[in-house]
Design a protein around this motif. Structure first.
Motif, PDB file in Angstrom:
ATOM      1  N   ALA A 175      28.130  42.149  18.974  1.00  0.00           N
ATOM      2  CA  ALA A 175      28.595  43.391  18.341  1.00  0.00           C
ATOM      3  C   ALA A 175      27.733  44.581  18.746  1.00  0.00           C
ATOM      4  CB  ALA A 175      28.608  43.240  16.826  1.00  0.00           C
ATOM      5  N   THR A 176      26.486  44.336  19.162  1.00  0.00           N
ATOM      6  CA  THR A 176      25.636  45.423  19.659  1.00  0.00           C
ATOM      7  C   THR A 176      25.963  45.754  21.112  1.00  0.00           C
ATOM      8  OG1 THR A 176      23.812  44.028  20.511  1.00  0.00           O
ATOM      9  CG2 THR A 176      23.746  44.627  18.163  1.00  0.00           C
ATOM     10  N   GLN A 177      26.718  44.881  21.779  1.00  0.00           N
ATOM     11  CA  GLN A 177      27.015  45.045  23.197  1.00  0.00           C
ATOM     12  C   GLN A 177      28.426  45.552  23.465  1.00  0.00           C
ATOM     13  OE1 GLN A 177      24.309  44.123  25.490  1.00  0.00           O
ATOM     14  NE2 GLN A 177      23.467  44.353  23.443  1.00  0.00           N
ATOM     15  N   SER A 178      29.322  45.380  22.494  1.00  0.00           N
ATOM     16  CA  SER A 178      30.734  45.721  22.718  1.00  0.00           C
ATOM     17  C   SER A 178      31.374  46.198  21.416  1.00  0.00           C
ATOM     18  CB  SER A 178      31.489  44.499  23.261  1.00  0.00           C
ATOM     19  OG  SER A 178      32.885  44.692  23.199  1.00  0.00           O
ATOM     20  N   GLU A 179      31.770  47.453  21.385  1.00  0.00           N
ATOM     21  CA  GLU A 179      32.476  47.985  20.219  1.00  0.00           C
ATOM     22  C   GLU A 179      33.823  47.283  20.050  1.00  0.00           C
ATOM     23  OE1 GLU A 179      31.827  50.087  17.739  1.00  0.00           O
ATOM     24  OE2 GLU A 179      29.747  50.234  18.410  1.00  0.00           O
ATOM     25  N   ASP A 180      34.449  46.929  21.170  1.00  0.00           N
ATOM     26  CA  ASP A 180      35.724  46.221  21.128  1.00  0.00           C
ATOM     27  C   ASP A 180      35.557  44.870  20.434  1.00  0.00           C
ATOM     28  OD1 ASP A 180      38.369  45.653  21.504  1.00  0.00           O
ATOM     29  OD2 ASP A 180      38.252  45.395  23.679  1.00  0.00           O
ATOM     30  N   PHE A 181      34.507  44.147  20.797  1.00  0.00           N
ATOM     31  CA  PHE A 181      34.225  42.855  20.161  1.00  0.00           C
ATOM     32  C   PHE A 181      33.981  43.052  18.669  1.00  0.00           C
ATOM     33  CE2 PHE A 181      31.561  39.465  18.586  1.00  0.00           C
ATOM     34  CZ  PHE A 181      32.080  38.323  19.178  1.00  0.00           C
ATOM     35  N   LYS A 182      33.197  44.052  18.338  1.00  0.00           N
ATOM     36  CA  LYS A 182      32.852  44.319  16.938  1.00  0.00           C
ATOM     37  C   LYS A 182      34.095  44.598  16.096  1.00  0.00           C
ATOM     38  CE  LYS A 182      29.817  47.349  14.203  1.00  0.00           C
ATOM     39  NZ  LYS A 182      28.849  48.471  14.292  1.00  0.00           N
ATOM     40  N   SER A 183      35.056  45.339  16.663  1.00  0.00           N
ATOM     41  CA  SER A 183      36.238  45.739  15.894  1.00  0.00           C
ATOM     42  C   SER A 183      37.345  44.688  15.892  1.00  0.00           C
ATOM     43  CB  SER A 183      36.792  47.064  16.431  1.00  0.00           C
ATOM     44  OG  SER A 183      37.222  46.928  17.774  1.00  0.00           O
ATOM     45  N   THR A 184      37.309  43.744  16.832  1.00  0.00           N
ATOM     46  CA  THR A 184      38.388  42.750  16.910  1.00  0.00           C
ATOM     47  C   THR A 184      37.955  41.380  16.368  1.00  0.00           C
ATOM     48  OG1 THR A 184      37.791  42.280  19.214  1.00  0.00           O
ATOM     49  CG2 THR A 184      39.574  43.864  18.821  1.00  0.00           C
ATOM     50  N   ILE A 185      36.909  40.818  16.939  1.00  0.00           N
ATOM     51  CA  ILE A 185      36.435  39.500  16.484  1.00  0.00           C
ATOM     52  C   ILE A 185      35.464  39.651  15.320  1.00  0.00           C
ATOM     53  CG2 ILE A 185      35.140  37.441  17.156  1.00  0.00           C
ATOM     54  CD1 ILE A 185      36.364  37.736  19.945  1.00  0.00           C
ATOM     55  N   GLY A 186      34.554  40.608  15.418  1.00  0.00           N
ATOM     56  CA  GLY A 186      33.651  40.882  14.311  1.00  0.00           C
ATOM     57  C   GLY A 186      32.464  39.938  14.257  1.00  0.00           C
ATOM     58  N   THR A 187      31.757  39.954  13.128  1.00  0.00           N
ATOM     59  CA  THR A 187      30.518  39.194  12.974  1.00  0.00           C
ATOM     60  C   THR A 187      30.597  38.297  11.746  1.00  0.00           C
ATOM     61  OG1 THR A 187      29.453  40.893  11.609  1.00  0.00           O
ATOM     62  CG2 THR A 187      29.209  41.110  13.989  1.00  0.00           C
ATOM     63  N   GLY A 188      29.780  37.241  11.761  1.00  0.00           N
ATOM     64  CA  GLY A 188      29.724  36.363  10.601  1.00  0.00           C
ATOM     65  C   GLY A 188      29.384  34.942  10.997  1.00  0.00           C
ATOM     66  N   LYS A 189      29.231  34.080   9.984  1.00  0.00           N
ATOM     67  CA  LYS A 189      28.942  32.666  10.238  1.00  0.00           C
ATOM     68  C   LYS A 189      30.165  31.933  10.763  1.00  0.00           C
ATOM     69  CE  LYS A 189      27.091  31.871   6.101  1.00  0.00           C
ATOM     70  NZ  LYS A 189      26.784  33.193   5.555  1.00  0.00           N
ATOM     71  N   GLN A 190      31.351  32.508  10.507  1.00  0.00           N
ATOM     72  CA  GLN A 190      32.591  31.915  10.992  1.00  0.00           C
ATOM     73  C   GLN A 190      33.569  33.051  11.272  1.00  0.00           C
ATOM     74  OE1 GLN A 190      34.026  28.864   8.359  1.00  0.00           O
ATOM     75  NE2 GLN A 190      34.853  27.670  10.049  1.00  0.00           N
ATOM     76  N   VAL A 191      34.097  33.105  12.493  1.00  0.00           N
ATOM     77  CA  VAL A 191      35.049  34.149  12.883  1.00  0.00           C
ATOM     78  C   VAL A 191      36.257  33.503  13.534  1.00  0.00           C
ATOM     79  CG1 VAL A 191      33.250  35.914  13.190  1.00  0.00           C
ATOM     80  CG2 VAL A 191      33.979  34.522  15.148  1.00  0.00           C
ATOM     81  N   LYS A 192      37.318  34.273  13.715  1.00  0.00           N
ATOM     82  CA  LYS A 192      38.524  33.761  14.364  1.00  0.00           C
ATOM     83  C   LYS A 192      38.467  34.113  15.837  1.00  0.00           C
ATOM     84  CE  LYS A 192      43.559  33.587  13.998  1.00  0.00           C
ATOM     85  NZ  LYS A 192      44.765  34.059  13.255  1.00  0.00           N
ATOM     86  N   TRP A 193      38.341  33.077  16.670  1.00  0.00           N
ATOM     87  CA  TRP A 193      38.287  33.271  18.114  1.00  0.00           C
ATOM     88  C   TRP A 193      39.695  33.264  18.693  1.00  0.00           C
ATOM     89  CZ3 TRP A 193      33.640  34.713  19.664  1.00  0.00           C
ATOM     90  CH2 TRP A 193      32.514  34.279  18.950  1.00  0.00           C
ATOM     91  N   PRO A 194      39.969  34.088  19.708  1.00  0.00           N
ATOM     92  CA  PRO A 194      41.332  34.192  20.244  1.00  0.00           C
ATOM     93  C   PRO A 194      41.753  33.038  21.145  1.00  0.00           C
ATOM     94  CG  PRO A 194      39.882  35.679  21.426  1.00  0.00           C
ATOM     95  CD  PRO A 194      39.071  35.110  20.296  1.00  0.00           C
ATOM     96  N   GLY A 195      40.812  32.257  21.646  1.00  0.00           N
ATOM     97  CA  GLY A 195      41.175  31.170  22.550  1.00  0.00           C
ATOM     98  C   GLY A 195      39.996  30.254  22.785  1.00  0.00           C
ATOM     99  N   GLY A 196      40.187  29.267  23.653  1.00  0.00           N
ATOM    100  CA  GLY A 196      39.117  28.338  23.954  1.00  0.00           C
ATOM    101  C   GLY A 196      39.191  27.082  23.113  1.00  0.00           C
ATOM    102  N   GLN A 197      38.043  26.464  22.898  1.00  0.00           N
ATOM    103  CA  GLN A 197      37.984  25.193  22.183  1.00  0.00           C
ATOM    104  C   GLN A 197      36.823  25.189  21.206  1.00  0.00           C
ATOM    105  OE1 GLN A 197      38.773  21.559  24.355  1.00  0.00           O
ATOM    106  NE2 GLN A 197      37.020  20.540  23.393  1.00  0.00           N
ATOM    107  N   GLY A 198      37.033  24.594  20.027  1.00  0.00           N
ATOM    108  CA  GLY A 198      35.990  24.528  19.018  1.00  0.00           C
ATOM    109  C   GLY A 198      35.223  23.215  19.071  1.00  0.00           C
TER     110      GLY A 198
END
Length: 355
Positions: A175-198
């Motif tokens: 979130a300190t590196q990308s305003e886009d990341f901060k506003s879309t994925i955000g911060t926290g112990k658990q967030v909603k990722w748009p793709g990939g694998q958990g």
């Protein structure tokens, strides 16, 4: 007289048995420091064989929940407790949070055929996890990795499925590196990722990265080393590409003592200045009640306080051996004060080593 002697002998036998009785302590939480805590428990048990400590690596979210519900004697989290969590545990005035060590979250990857370290910037990592960069030979990655033959392999981002302090650190850094990341994925112990694998825990993410060609995952440096997974240097605030080492993590933690107030000794140490600072660094914390009301008796309380004192002193040598960053002397003094503030049933519990 025979009856009296028998009673005395029985009393002495019971006293000896009580003195040798085992004390059990249960802790749970962050996977980030789990390898270190495992070593601590093993080494401490050699010196104190009557103290049995079990630490369950269930993630920071699970550790805070277990601590709040008083099912463990101590919790562990890479993310400081938030206002809601502190309130659920009785309020910040009743809680002690102490840093136990510092570590690093690294971009670990599995790119077959590439033997050199792959460099990253925070912006590029953010775009990978947002799905904007999806091949290893992307122009942005190629530009900062001259001479590295990056393949056209698809990138699979791997992330934590559980509530995780590692995710908290990673997302707050991005979130300190990308305003886009901060506003879309955000911060926290658990967030909603748009793709990939958990994956569950650092262990699960590490296993997925090892098993998927083209995968990238955020894991604690120690797990990457144990799993023999490659990870690259990350560009820091001063524009230097730095790989995670104990020295580079320690550089990020310098000056943190000024941010530590009262019994909640928490501070953010990611994205710190300095040529030698590793940018995705963080403290990890042990969680305690100021009055140890989740502890069953005074012997258990004394054993917990003694272990905490040992971990924050002798245990720091093991931190260095295992690639974590030891606590700086100024921070250690704050920790000593916090440990000495602990009580049981309203009576102070002083560590034996400090008497």
């Amino acid at each position: 007289m025979r009856l009296l002697k028998g009673l005395i002998a029985a009393a002495l036998t019971m006293g000896a048995g009580a003195a040798m009785a085992e004390v059990h302590l249960q802790g749970a939480g962050a996977t980030f420091p789990a390898p270190l805590y495992g070593r601590w428990v093993a080494e401490y048990n050699k010196a104190k064989p009557d103290v049995k400590i079990d630490y369950q690596s269930i993630g920071s979210g699970g550790g805070i929940k277990a601590f709040t519900e008083k099912t463990v004697e101590f919790g562990a989290s890479d993310a400081p407790m938030n206002k809601k969590e502190l309130a659920a545990a009785g309020g910040p005035e009743n809680i002690v949070e102490i840093p136990s060590t510092a570590g690093a979250v690294v971009p670990a990857y599995n790119v077959p055929g590439v033997n050199q370290d792959i460099k990253f910037t925070g912006e590029i990592i953010a775009e990978i996890y947002m799905g904007k960069i999806n091949q290893w030979n992307d122009a942005k990655l190629a530009a900062i990795n001259p001479g590295v033959n990056l393949p056209a392999t698809a990138i699979t981002p791997v992330w934590r499925t559980d509530g995780s302090g590692t995710t908290f650190v990673f997302t707050n850094y991005l979130a300190t590196q990308s305003e886009d990341f901060k506003s879309t994925i955000g911060t926290g112990k658990q967030v909603k990722w748009p793709g990939g694998q958990g994956g569950q825990g650092n262990e699960g993410v590490a296993a997925s990265v090892r098993g998927i060609a083209g995968a990238i995952g955020y894991i604690e440096a120690n797990f990457a080393d144990e799993a023999k997974i490659k990870y690259g240097p990350v560009k820091n605030k001063d524009g230097k590409f730095v790989k995670a080492t104990a020295a580079a993590i320690s550089k990020s933690g310098e000056g943190a003592v000024d941010a530590m107030k009262g019994s909640l000794l928490t501070a953010d140490i990611w994205n710190q200045p300095g040529d030698e600072s590793y940018p995705i660094s963080a403290f990890t914390y042990l969680l305690l009640y100021k009055d140890l009301k989740n502890v069953k008796n005074a012997d258990q309380a004394q054993a917990l306080v003694d272990f905490l004192w040992w971990a924050s002193h002798d245990g720091q040598k093991i931190s260095t051996e295992m690639g974590y960053a030891p606590i700086a002397p100024a921070v250690q003094k704050k920790i000593e004060e916090a440990i000495k503030s602990l009580s049981f049933g309203g009576k102070p519990i002083q560590p034996m080593a400090a008497r």
